[in-house]
Design a protein around this motif. Structure first.
Motif, PDB file in Angstrom:
ATOM      1  N   LEU A   1     -28.343 -26.750  -3.351  1.00 11.24           N
ATOM      2  CA  LEU A   1     -27.318 -27.751  -3.064  1.00 11.24           C
ATOM      3  C   LEU A   1     -26.538 -28.124  -4.321  1.00 11.24           C
ATOM      4  CD1 LEU A   1     -29.240 -30.093  -0.608  1.00 11.24           C
ATOM      5  CD2 LEU A   1     -27.340 -28.578  -0.052  1.00 11.24           C
ATOM      6  N   TYR A   2     -27.218 -28.089  -5.463  1.00 11.69           N
ATOM      7  CA  TYR A   2     -26.564 -28.438  -6.720  1.00 11.69           C
ATOM      8  C   TYR A   2     -25.615 -27.335  -7.177  1.00 11.69           C
ATOM      9  CZ  TYR A   2     -25.979 -30.652 -11.270  1.00 11.69           C
ATOM     10  OH  TYR A   2     -25.445 -31.269 -12.369  1.00 11.69           O
ATOM     11  N   ARG A   3     -25.933 -26.095  -6.817  1.00 10.90           N
ATOM     12  CA  ARG A   3     -25.153 -24.950  -7.280  1.00 10.90           C
ATOM     13  C   ARG A   3     -24.162 -24.431  -6.239  1.00 10.90           C
ATOM     14  NH1 ARG A   3     -28.280 -21.697 -10.685  1.00 10.90           N
ATOM     15  NH2 ARG A   3     -26.659 -20.118 -10.437  1.00 10.90           N
ATOM     16  N   ASN A   4     -24.411 -24.708  -4.979  1.00 12.90           N
ATOM     17  CA  ASN A   4     -23.673 -24.109  -3.877  1.00 12.90           C
ATOM     18  C   ASN A   4     -22.633 -25.103  -3.373  1.00 12.90           C
ATOM     19  OD1 ASN A   4     -23.337 -22.080  -1.655  1.00 12.90           O
ATOM     20  ND2 ASN A   4     -24.102 -23.761  -0.407  1.00 12.90           N
ATOM     21  N   GLY A   5     -21.412 -25.028  -3.883  1.00 12.70           N
ATOM     22  CA  GLY A   5     -20.374 -25.990  -3.531  1.00 12.70           C
ATOM     23  C   GLY A   5     -19.766 -25.716  -2.176  1.00 12.70           C
ATOM     24  N   GLY A   6     -20.467 -26.138  -1.119  1.00 16.08           N
ATOM     25  CA  GLY A   6     -19.968 -25.889   0.231  1.00 16.08           C
ATOM     26  C   GLY A   6     -19.896 -24.413   0.555  1.00 16.08           C
ATOM     27  N   GLY A   7     -20.717 -23.608  -0.097  1.00 12.74           N
ATOM     28  CA  GLY A   7     -20.715 -22.169   0.111  1.00 12.74           C
ATOM     29  C   GLY A   7     -20.124 -21.400  -1.056  1.00 12.74           C
ATOM     30  N   HIS A   8     -19.561 -22.102  -2.031  1.00 14.39           N
ATOM     31  CA  HIS A   8     -18.901 -21.446  -3.153  1.00 14.39           C
ATOM     32  C   HIS A   8     -19.596 -21.778  -4.474  1.00 14.39           C
ATOM     33  CE1 HIS A   8     -15.536 -20.244  -0.616  1.00 14.39           C
ATOM     34  NE2 HIS A   8     -15.593 -21.442  -0.079  1.00 14.39           N
ATOM     35  N   LEU A   9     -19.253 -21.020  -5.506  1.00 14.97           N
ATOM     36  CA  LEU A   9     -19.767 -21.277  -6.845  1.00 14.97           C
ATOM     37  C   LEU A   9     -19.414 -22.692  -7.280  1.00 14.97           C
ATOM     38  CD1 LEU A   9     -20.932 -20.283  -9.600  1.00 14.97           C
ATOM     39  CD2 LEU A   9     -18.591 -19.570 -10.161  1.00 14.97           C
ATOM     40  N   GLN A  10     -20.431 -23.443  -7.698  1.00 15.52           N
ATOM     41  CA  GLN A  10     -20.216 -24.812  -8.153  1.00 15.52           C
ATOM     42  C   GLN A  10     -20.638 -24.937  -9.611  1.00 15.52           C
ATOM     43  OE1 GLN A  10     -20.606 -28.738  -5.785  1.00 15.52           O
ATOM     44  NE2 GLN A  10     -22.667 -28.276  -6.460  1.00 15.52           N
ATOM     45  N   VAL A  11     -19.740 -25.485 -10.430  1.00 17.42           N
ATOM     46  CA  VAL A  11     -20.043 -25.707 -11.841  1.00 17.42           C
ATOM     47  C   VAL A  11     -19.906 -27.196 -12.122  1.00 17.42           C
ATOM     48  CG1 VAL A  11     -19.471 -25.138 -14.225  1.00 17.42           C
ATOM     49  CG2 VAL A  11     -19.147 -23.420 -12.425  1.00 17.42           C
ATOM     50  N   VAL A  12     -20.998 -27.817 -12.521  1.00 16.62           N
ATOM     51  CA  VAL A  12     -21.012 -29.241 -12.855  1.00 16.62           C
ATOM     52  C   VAL A  12     -21.085 -29.339 -14.372  1.00 16.62           C
ATOM     53  CG1 VAL A  12     -22.193 -31.450 -12.541  1.00 16.62           C
ATOM     54  CG2 VAL A  12     -22.203 -29.741 -10.697  1.00 16.62           C
ATOM     55  N   GLY A  13     -19.998 -29.789 -15.009  1.00 16.24           N
ATOM     56  CA  GLY A  13     -20.016 -29.819 -16.462  1.00 16.24           C
ATOM     57  C   GLY A  13     -18.673 -30.217 -17.045  1.00 16.24           C
ATOM     58  N   THR A  14     -18.511 -29.922 -18.316  1.00  8.65           N
ATOM     59  CA  THR A  14     -17.293 -30.270 -19.038  1.00  8.65           C
ATOM     60  C   THR A  14     -16.190 -29.258 -18.735  1.00  8.65           C
ATOM     61  OG1 THR A  14     -17.858 -28.926 -20.945  1.00  8.65           O
ATOM     62  CG2 THR A  14     -18.706 -31.198 -20.915  1.00  8.65           C
ATOM     63  N   PRO A  15     -14.939 -29.588 -19.016  1.00  8.13           N
ATOM     64  CA  PRO A  15     -13.868 -28.605 -18.859  1.00  8.13           C
ATOM     65  C   PRO A  15     -14.137 -27.316 -19.635  1.00  8.13           C
ATOM     66  CG  PRO A  15     -12.936 -30.787 -19.150  1.00  8.13           C
ATOM     67  CD  PRO A  15     -14.416 -30.932 -19.373  1.00  8.13           C
ATOM     68  N   GLU A  16     -14.731 -27.434 -20.798  1.00  9.19           N
ATOM     69  CA  GLU A  16     -15.052 -26.243 -21.597  1.00  9.19           C
ATOM     70  C   GLU A  16     -16.083 -25.377 -20.888  1.00  9.19           C
ATOM     71  OE1 GLU A  16     -15.026 -23.557 -24.825  1.00  9.19           O
ATOM     72  OE2 GLU A  16     -13.645 -25.147 -24.237  1.00  9.19           O
ATOM     73  N   GLN A  17     -17.099 -25.999 -20.295  1.00 11.14           N
ATOM     74  CA  GLN A  17     -18.116 -25.233 -19.577  1.00 11.14           C
ATOM     75  C   GLN A  17     -17.525 -24.533 -18.356  1.00 11.14           C
ATOM     76  OE1 GLN A  17     -20.820 -28.605 -19.191  1.00 11.14           O
ATOM     77  NE2 GLN A  17     -22.360 -27.548 -20.428  1.00 11.14           N
ATOM     78  N   VAL A  18     -16.639 -25.223 -17.652  1.00  9.91           N
ATOM     79  CA  VAL A  18     -15.988 -24.612 -16.495  1.00  9.91           C
ATOM     80  C   VAL A  18     -15.132 -23.431 -16.938  1.00  9.91           C
ATOM     81  CG1 VAL A  18     -14.307 -24.986 -14.654  1.00  9.91           C
ATOM     82  CG2 VAL A  18     -16.042 -26.725 -15.134  1.00  9.91           C
ATOM     83  N   ALA A  19     -14.334 -23.609 -17.991  1.00  9.00           N
ATOM     84  CA  ALA A  19     -13.492 -22.529 -18.497  1.00  9.00           C
ATOM     85  C   ALA A  19     -14.332 -21.338 -18.960  1.00  9.00           C
ATOM     86  CB  ALA A  19     -12.617 -23.038 -19.640  1.00  9.00           C
ATOM     87  N   SER A  20     -15.481 -21.612 -19.572  1.00  9.91           N
ATOM     88  CA  SER A  20     -16.356 -20.527 -20.034  1.00  9.91           C
ATOM     89  C   SER A  20     -16.897 -19.713 -18.867  1.00  9.91           C
ATOM     90  CB  SER A  20     -17.522 -21.096 -20.850  1.00  9.91           C
ATOM     91  OG  SER A  20     -17.062 -21.648 -22.065  1.00  9.91           O
ATOM     92  N   THR A  21     -17.283 -20.401 -17.790  1.00  8.89           N
ATOM     93  CA  THR A  21     -17.774 -19.700 -16.599  1.00  8.89           C
ATOM     94  C   THR A  21     -16.668 -18.838 -16.002  1.00  8.89           C
ATOM     95  OG1 THR A  21     -19.364 -21.445 -16.090  1.00  8.89           O
ATOM     96  CG2 THR A  21     -18.729 -19.987 -14.283  1.00  8.89           C
ATOM     97  N   MET A  22     -15.481 -19.388 -15.914  1.00 10.18           N
ATOM     98  CA  MET A  22     -14.358 -18.637 -15.367  1.00 10.18           C
ATOM     99  C   MET A  22     -14.047 -17.411 -16.222  1.00 10.18           C
ATOM    100  SD  MET A  22     -11.953 -21.913 -14.322  1.00 10.18           S
ATOM    101  CE  MET A  22     -10.671 -20.976 -13.485  1.00 10.18           C
ATOM    102  N   GLU A  23     -14.060 -17.587 -17.525  1.00 10.01           N
ATOM    103  CA  GLU A  23     -13.795 -16.457 -18.407  1.00 10.01           C
ATOM    104  C   GLU A  23     -14.863 -15.378 -18.260  1.00 10.01           C
ATOM    105  OE1 GLU A  23     -12.656 -15.434 -23.023  1.00 10.01           O
ATOM    106  OE2 GLU A  23     -13.751 -17.299 -22.632  1.00 10.01           O
ATOM    107  N   SER A  24     -16.138 -15.803 -18.178  1.00  9.61           N
ATOM    108  CA  SER A  24     -17.229 -14.846 -18.050  1.00  9.61           C
ATOM    109  C   SER A  24     -17.079 -13.999 -16.796  1.00  9.61           C
ATOM    110  CB  SER A  24     -18.567 -15.596 -18.024  1.00  9.61           C
ATOM    111  OG  SER A  24     -19.633 -14.705 -17.802  1.00  9.61           O
TER     112      SER A  24
END
Length: 429
Positions: free
Chosen positions: A353-376
């Motif tokens: 539930l913490y990771r699965n955003g309504g069925g999609h990849l969910q990232v809970v964190g700072t803008p930098e962490q979100v950008a890093s996941t997207m880049e990866s």
């Protein structure tokens, strides 16, 4: 051209999180008015996002009046209003092939394409929610194979209608009195298993030729339809490996039928829950979850096809029970994403539930962490961009644009100016 992220903002009611309607600053029913949609369009347009993507539902059963319906308004009507306050933003409407007719839908989407100067897209879906069938007569929801057979023919008819006018048909010579070269407008004369459509279309080609096709199926039939017809594929993926495999499969299917794989863009959904620090982001997520009660748990149960009381928060998903449900009629993509996440990372239901955003990849964190996941994900060939599943609208969209996009631009991953005036040119499709 340089490979950069494609980013579309998805509008699902007033936000992806079940508690969005309680957490947002605006009145509970303000999303039914024009200012809500105009504000979203202006924000996305100013941020240089590629498109605003409106979901659609044709029944109230999934939300059960506990929160705003995720597709209460007609997407095409809302997007037509947004077209008037935006300049380059793509406008993507979801519409079902199960409960529409090709001629009418082709005309409505083409109308949006002309009104917007060539910025329209159609998200092709088949309806999998049984409650919808009762809104269109006495017949039950068709079986998946039948839905996709109809969808294949539906898309072919729509595209034939959009192509029934040659660009050479447009004369417009006032002095000579020649408006259209009739010989360059031809009936489609379609007679198939599901439709009989004479044609031609009532509208000529738009500035982008024809609307961009999006598709969101994850089953084998859905992937086949996407590889044959889609310009953009919307997918639910929770793991890097799963996303890489899905994109590779779509590209290989496209290659096998003679399409350039680079012409098919694959966009997983991404739900970012932002905070100035990771602790702040976790606090935001916790506050939203507290407002939602057990709504996310019930949604997960629906998505994987088991009773809600079969899900224990601190135990794994009941995989045997999920596999045993041979009558499952929901989305294969949502179910597969949740199951793969739970299996591959040995997560409990609470962790899913913490990771699965309504069925999609969910990232809970700072803008930098979100950008890093997207880049990866982007660098490792898991996607060509993302469909942004905003937690709370409209403020969540503004936060993402203000806080995450600058970091993506610093990394050289996202544009600062549009690539063209049409959706097709902006997608390089």
């Amino acid at each position: 051209m340089k490979r950069e992220l494609i980013l579309n903002a998805v509008v699902l009611g007033v936000g992806m999180h079940p508690a969005a309607w309680r957490a947002r600053r605006d009145p509970a029913f303000s999303s039914l008015g024009l200012p809500f949609y105009e504000a979203l369009g202006r924000t996305a347009d100013a941020a240089c996002l590629h498109a605003l993507f409106l979901a659609d539902t044709l029944a109230v059963g999934e939300e059960n009046f506990e929160r705003p319906n995720l597709g209460a308004v007609d997407p095409l009507m809302a997007l037509a209003a947004i077209a008037g306050v935006t300049s380059h933003l793509g406008l993507v409407a979801t519409a079902s092939t199960t409960y529409n007719e090709p001629f009418n839908l082709a005309r409505r989407v083409a109308t949006l394409d002309h009104l917007s100067g060539g910025r329209a897209g159609w998200n092709v879906v088949t309806t999998f929610v049984p409650d919808v069938a009762a809104n269109f007569g006495d017949a039950p929801l068709p079986a998946p194979a039948d839905r996709y057979a109809r969808a294949e023919e539906f898309v072919d008819v729509v595209r034939a209608l959009w192509r029934s006018w040659s660009p050479a048909a447009l004369i417009g010579d006032k002095l000579a009195g020649r408006y259209v070269e009739r010989g360059e407008v031809r009936p489609v004369e379609h007679r198939g298993a599901h439709f009989q459509v004479r044609g031609p279309a009532t509208l000529p080609p738009s500035p982008q030729g024809e609307p961009v096709l999006f598709q969101a199926g994850a089953s084998d039939a859905g992937r086949a339809l996407a590889a044959r017809t889609a310009d953009v594929v919307f997918t639910a993926q929770n793991t890097l490996a799963g996303a890489q495999a899905f994109r590779a499969d779509i590209r290989e299917r496209a290659r096998a039928i003679g399409r350039d794989p680079d012409s098919v863009k694959v966009l997983p959904g991404l739900l970012a829950v932002l905070g100035g620090t990771e602790a702040e982001a976790r606090a935001r997520k916790a506050a939203l979850d507290a407002l939602a009660g057990d709504a996310e748990l019930r949604k997960l149960a629906l998505r994987v096809g088991v009773p809600v009381d079969a899900l224990e928060l601190d135990r794994p998903l009941p995989f045997d029970l999920i596999r045993a449900n041979g009558a499952f009629k929901g989305s294969e993509g949502f179910r597969r994403a949740a199951v793969e996440l739970g299996l591959n990372e040995r997560l409990t239901v609470r962790e899913i539930l913490y990771r699965n955003g309504g069925g999609h990849l969910q990232v809970v964190g700072t803008p930098e962490q979100v950008a890093s996941t997207m880049e990866s994900w982007f660098r490792q060939q898991a996607c060509d961009g993302f469909n942004l599943m905003i937690d709370v609208l409209p403020e969540g969209l503004a936060d993402f644009c203000d806080q995450v996009l600058p970091g993506l631009r610093t990394r050289g991953l996202f544009r600062s100016e549009p690539n063209g005036t049409t959706l097709r040119s902006n997608l390089n499709a």
